[in-house]
Design a protein around this motif. Structure first.
Motif, PDB file in Angstrom:
ATOM      1  N   GLY A   1     -13.276  77.329 -32.777  1.00 43.47           N
ATOM      2  CA  GLY A   1     -14.442  77.947 -33.421  1.00 43.47           C
ATOM      3  C   GLY A   1     -14.730  79.332 -32.853  1.00 43.47           C
ATOM      4  N   ARG A   2     -14.359  79.551 -31.583  1.00 51.17           N
ATOM      5  CA  ARG A   2     -14.643  80.857 -30.957  1.00 51.17           C
ATOM      6  C   ARG A   2     -13.892  81.999 -31.667  1.00 51.17           C
ATOM      7  N   LEU A   3     -12.767  81.665 -32.294  1.00 52.34           N
ATOM      8  CA  LEU A   3     -11.953  82.708 -32.935  1.00 52.34           C
ATOM      9  C   LEU A   3     -12.653  83.313 -34.150  1.00 52.34           C
ATOM     10  N   TYR A   4     -13.601  82.571 -34.698  1.00 51.85           N
ATOM     11  CA  TYR A   4     -14.279  83.036 -35.919  1.00 51.85           C
ATOM     12  C   TYR A   4     -15.467  83.952 -35.609  1.00 51.85           C
ATOM     13  N   LYS A   5     -15.735  84.133 -34.332  1.00 52.91           N
ATOM     14  CA  LYS A   5     -16.989  84.796 -33.958  1.00 52.91           C
ATOM     15  C   LYS A   5     -17.157  86.156 -34.659  1.00 52.91           C
ATOM     16  N   HIS A   6     -18.266  86.333 -35.284  1.00 48.65           N
ATOM     17  CA  HIS A   6     -18.552  87.601 -35.947  1.00 48.65           C
ATOM     18  C   HIS A   6     -20.063  87.763 -36.034  1.00 48.65           C
TER      19      HIS A   6
ATOM     20  N   VAL B   1      -5.548  80.809 -37.593  1.00 43.72           N
ATOM     21  CA  VAL B   1      -5.873  80.332 -36.240  1.00 43.72           C
ATOM     22  C   VAL B   1      -4.586  80.253 -35.412  1.00 43.72           C
ATOM     23  N   ALA B   2      -3.498  79.735 -36.023  1.00 40.99           N
ATOM     24  CA  ALA B   2      -2.215  79.646 -35.308  1.00 40.99           C
ATOM     25  C   ALA B   2      -1.772  81.036 -34.858  1.00 40.99           C
TER      26      ALA B   2
ATOM     27  N   SER C   1     -15.860  79.724 -40.787  1.00 43.38           N
ATOM     28  CA  SER C   1     -15.106  79.755 -42.036  1.00 43.38           C
ATOM     29  C   SER C   1     -14.719  81.204 -42.335  1.00 43.38           C
ATOM     30  N   LEU C   2     -13.518  81.406 -42.866  1.00 43.23           N
ATOM     31  CA  LEU C   2     -13.115  82.775 -43.223  1.00 43.23           C
ATOM     32  C   LEU C   2     -13.772  83.215 -44.520  1.00 43.23           C
TER      33      LEU C   2
END
Ligand SMILES: Cc1ncc(COP(=O)(O)O)c(C=O)c1O
Length: 462
Positions: free
Chosen positions: A280-285, A130-131, A303-304
């Motif tokens: 949470g938006r960064l995980y969008k898939h 995320v960072a 979650s990755l």
């Protein structure tokens, strides 16, 4: 495991089975005699372990899961839920959300995004991922006492990694951190500082409160690696400087804590928390296979990892019901007892002619000490012999190669830099019972030290 828990488990299993009793019977085939023989073999094979659950095991970070965690995990096994999606683990996903909220509450994070993970390494990977998404190409900085996986994770993520030296107590050195920001080289563009609250080798606590002051001047993210030390936030007997670091946690951007370390859980239970739920938006898939059963949040969407043991969430939830994270409660008292045991062991070691100790008492429950000998090399060899001798007396310690500067001894200065590390003895007093068992541990340690004739070869007093 006490017999009582087997009785409780079979009653709970009957209750669970009743919930599915309306279905046509689908009996499992009998296991047969072979199963009994195999289980006996398994038991025999498992003798080849150190006695991790016993208080005389005071070596590495190993703490037995609470019986209720074992029972709840076993119960959940008859469902074998997968917390990736609600389709695979409905009840256990709800329990995970509650269990993670209890962890966030312990750190005074009313708002958070988080979930359980397979362990601390994966949780840290997620924090640094995320960072990296938020500051592409910017470096990750951590102290030389931070867990070794931070530099490896950075390399996996393609992010530069910078090591910050630690001070003579194994905490991130503030002037060194500040200097890093002042050199202004592009390679040193620090996006995130990893602050460890409870380092793996010595349990030191980076001064998070002071690092926050630097953060105001030089903008960077703060990720707290409290995989080991996080639960100590509940302890009332920490030193003021350690307490100040823990009290600053609500200002961090992300945090990792491992319930499978101090949270009385079986392995496979880490936890990552982000203070800003918008990450949470960064995980969008898109997953064309899994998210069918409900529009509610599936944990796999934040979650990755994909499949994850729902049983871990069930065990953690059950343990939290029995031992809530309340200051002054039984769970907090267990941590206080571990810290008190470490302080007492450090005191005895300091008074002993056999050993050299760091000047400051332990910040958490990890104690390390060197053997009193004329050179770091001789000290290291004696540490190995005492380690072996102690094990022969059923006292299981650990060894750690540590910088000599942690001892601040003039005597060894002339060996630096050729001998800038010394192999130390180390003890992780994770079990609340360690305080009561300290006399037993001490007796065996003294016997082991006498056996290897430490008394005959000490250096001059400082
Ligand atoms: C401070 C710290 N961070 C991260 C880790 C890695 O955690 P895990 O072994 O659960 O992957 C450890 C493990 O000891 C640790 O002590």
């Amino acid at each position: 495991m006490p017999d009582e828990i087997f009785q409780l488990l079979s009653a709970a299993q009957r209750q669970l089975d009743e919930g599915f009793a309306h279905l046509p019977a689908n009996p499992a085939p009998p296991l047969g005699e072979a199963a009994s023989t195999i289980l006996q073999q398994v038991a025999a094979r498992l003798h080849d372990n150190y006695p991790y659950a016993h208080p005389l095991y005071a070596g590495q970070m190993l703490k037995p899961p609470h019986p209720i965690a074992r029972a709840a995990y076993a119960l959940a096994m008859s469902v074998n839920p997968n917390n990736h999606a609600l389709d695979g683990g409905r009840a256990s996903s709800a329990m995970e959300i509650e269990a993670v909220a209890a962890i966030a509450k312990m750190f005074n994070w009313p708002q958070h995004l988080g979930h359980l993970s397979s362990g601390g390494t994966f949780a840290n990977l997620e924090a640094l991922w995320v960072a990296g998404q938020l500051g592409p190409g910017k470096a990750i900085a951590a102290s030389d006492q931070a867990h070794y996986t931070h530099s490896r994770i950075s390399s996996v993520l393609g992010l530069p990694f910078v090591t910050i030296p630690s001070d003579d107590r194994g905490r991130m050195d503030l002037p060194a951190l500040e200097q890093l920001f002042e050199t202004n080289e592009p390679a040193n563009q620090i996006g995130t500082v990893v602050v460890t609250l409870g380092t793996t080798a010595i349990g030191s606590v980076d001064p998070l409160d002071q690092i926050l002051i630097l953060q105001k001047k030089h903008k960077f993210r703060i990720h707290v690696d409290a995989a080991y030390g996080g639960y100590f936030t509940l302890a009332s007997n920490l030193s003021p400087e350690t307490r100040a670091a823990f009290d600053a946690i609500p200002h961090a951007d992300s945090l990792v804590i491992d319930p499978h370390k101090h949270g009385l859980q079986p392995y496979g239970c880490g936890c990552i928390l982000f203070r800003d739920p918008a990450v949470g938006r960064l995980y969008k898939h898109d997953s064309p296979y899994t998210y069918f059963s409900s529009k509610d949040l599936h944990l796999g969407e934040i979650s990755l990892e994909c499949s994850r043991a729902g049983a871990s969430a069930v065990a953690l939830w059950a343990t939290q019901q029995l031992l809530p994270y309340t200051p002054g409660g039984a769970f907090a008292q267990g941590l206080e007892s571990s810290h008190a045991a470490a302080i007492e062991l450090h005191r005895r070691l300091t008074e002993s002619p056999h050993f050299l100790t760091p000047t400051a008492p332990p910040q958490l429950d990890i104690v390390f000490w060197a053997v009193n000998a004329p050179t770091p090399e001789a000290s290291s060899a004696l540490a190995q012999s005492i380690f072996d001798e102690a094990a022969r007396r059923d006292l299981h310690l650990a060894l750690a190669k540590l910088p000599t500067h942690l001892f601040l001894r003039d005597t060894w200065k002339k060996f630096i830099p050729s001998h800038n590390t010394v192999t130390c003895l180390r003890s992780v007093l994770m079990k609340p019972e360690h305080l009561l068992w300290l006399d037993h541990l001490w007796l065996r340690l003294e016997q082991a030290a006498s056996q290897v004739s430490v008394v005959n070869s000490p250096i001059e007093p400082f």
